[in-house]
Design an enzyme around this catalytic site. Structure first.
Site, PDB file in Angstrom:
ATOM      1  CG  ASN A  98      -2.271  -0.650   0.889  1.00  0.00           C
ATOM      2  OD1 ASN A  98      -2.642  -0.785  -0.286  1.00  0.00           O
ATOM      3  ND2 ASN A  98      -3.004  -1.064   1.913  1.00  0.00           N
ATOM      4  CG  HIS A 336       0.836  -9.916   4.884  1.00  0.00           C
ATOM      5  ND1 HIS A 336       0.039 -10.836   4.263  1.00  0.00           N
ATOM      6  CD2 HIS A 336       1.235 -10.475   6.040  1.00  0.00           C
ATOM      7  CE1 HIS A 336      -0.030 -11.925   5.011  1.00  0.00           C
ATOM      8  NE2 HIS A 336       0.681 -11.738   6.095  1.00  0.00           N
ATOM      9  CB  CYS A 337       0.164  -3.064   4.138  1.00  0.00           C
ATOM     10  SG  CYS A 337      -0.054  -2.660   5.858  1.00  0.00           S
ATOM     11  CB  ALA A 338       0.406  -6.411  -0.142  1.00  0.00           C
TER      12      ALA A 338
END
Ligand SMILES: Cc1ncc(COP(=O)(O)O)c(C=O)c1O
Length: 381
Positions: A98, A336-338
């Protein structure tokens, strides 16, 4: 505690890191680059030495082309928001964190055209899929060096050669590779290299940086005091002052310097070999765990020391909770912010349980993690 969450931030740090920070706190607590007294000069020297060490690690000719930031996110924001203007087109991938995706989302609302190249199910990006997205207004290519979800390593050198040949700016997110894999900004034709100090570079949290190739000019994210040209209301053009306003994290940077020196002394190859050995042992052990699904390349020559797994449809956070509370193993679950990476893998709803290893993990840590997963597999059956 068995700490297997090094992709988020590494722990522990090399034992040289805290004495360096302690020394800085006790003896070099002045504001670097501002006052002319000796302690301020010494503090400034520590910062410059860290720049030099990072320049050596990444094969950067001029250490002043390295800008210190709070983390990789700030470095990526500076690179993307400082470079891209309305009407520009940028190519990126479906495996980004992100810290790339969200700034690009904001920029897309300001007239920047964004193309996301879809990765394979292992998380790999194909060079030809990137090449085919080139347009007349393409300004940059931004790509992660390795996925923080599957560990998949991207063909950075090939992409760099292509981007340079086409006159594009090549932005690389080295969050999962800096300090483990060879990064040569000249050979890889990298124009902007974003790195965190607190992951595999083993520095403290609150450190990171952006390398800006000579001749690449960005709009600064912030303006303010630099200790130079103070009479002028205009931000100085010289580096690093153009992009480094305000008092820096001297103590953190002192710790990062000690950490990078440690990495250079140990040698990248030794560090990488150890992490590859652990990842291989883990991947081999996973083959004997019933009901586990392993994502990504499953090949240590093609992935950073990051492995994502799931048990059937079980929520990843449930498994992570058991690992933490029952087995005292720290890993990271969820997205995982993805989110784009998880869409690519088909795990946007479930997330994954991610294990990530460092130079300070041992084979016993891997075996304990495998034993715990074996027991969880029996319980969940
Ligand atoms: C691939 C990738 N890029 C960027 C980041 C952001 O790093 P930082 O936390 O230093 O901002 C991370 C952190 O997990 C990451 O894995």
């Amino acid at each position: 505690l068995i700490y297997l969450d090094n992709a988020a931030t590494s722990w522990p740090k090399p034992s040289v890191v805290w004495p360096a920070m302690d020394h800085c706190f006790h003896h070099l607590g002045a504001n670097p680059g501002r006052s002319g007294h000796q302690m301020a000069l010494d503090a400034g020297r520590i910062i410059y030495e860290t720049r030099e060490l990072l320049a050596k690690l990444f094969h950067i000719n001029n250490p002043l082309q390295i800008i210190f930031t709070l983390n990789a996110t700030e470095a990526l924001n500076l690179a993307l928001k400082g470079l891209l203007k309305p009407g520009d087109h940028v190519i990126t991938s479906s495996m980004e964190h992100n810290s790339v995706t969200r700034p690009l989302h904001v920029l897309s609302h300001r007239g920047v055209e964004v193309t996301k190249v879809k990765a394979s199910i292992e998380g790999f990006i194909k060079v030809e899929d990137v090449v085919s997205q080139l347009k007349e207004n393409t300004k940059a290519l931004v790509i992660t060096h390795a996925s923080n979800v599957t560990g998949a390593l991207m063909p950075i050198e090939e992409l760099g050669q292509w981007a340079r040949a086409k006159g594009l700016k090549f932005i690389v997110d080295a969050a999962q590779t800096a300090g483990v894999y060879e990064i040569d900004v000249e050979k890889m034709k990298i124009d902007l290299l974003a790195f965190p100090g607190h992951k595999s570079l083993y520095g403290p949290q609150g450190t990171g940086g952006l390398y800006i190739r000579e001749g690449v000019v960005l709009d600064p994210l912030k303006e303010g005091g630099t200790g130079s040209n103070s009479e002028d209301p205009v931000q100085p053009d010289v580096l690093p002052d153009r992009y480094e306003s305000g008092t820096p994290n001297t103590i953190g940077i002192a710790g990062l310097g000690a950490a990078v020196k440690y990495i250079l002394d140990e040698g990248l190859e030794k560090i990488r070999e150890h992490e590859e050995k652990l990842t291989k042992r883990f991947l081999q052990g996973l083959e004997f765990i019933p009901g586990i699904k392993v994502y990504g390349p499953r090949d240590v020559t093609k992935q950073a020391p990051v492995v994502s797994v799931n048990f059937g449809d079980h929520d990843s956070s449930e498994v992570g909770f058991i690992l933490d509370r029952v087995f005292n193993i720290a890993c990271r679950t969820g997205l995982h912010c993805a989110p784009d990476a998880h869409s690519t893998l088909g795990t946007l709803g479930q997330g994954t349980v991610r294990f990530s290893f460092s130079y300070f993990n041992t084979e016993q840590d891997i075996d304990k993690a495998l034993e715990s997963l074996q027991r969880i597999s029996q319980e969940l059956k």
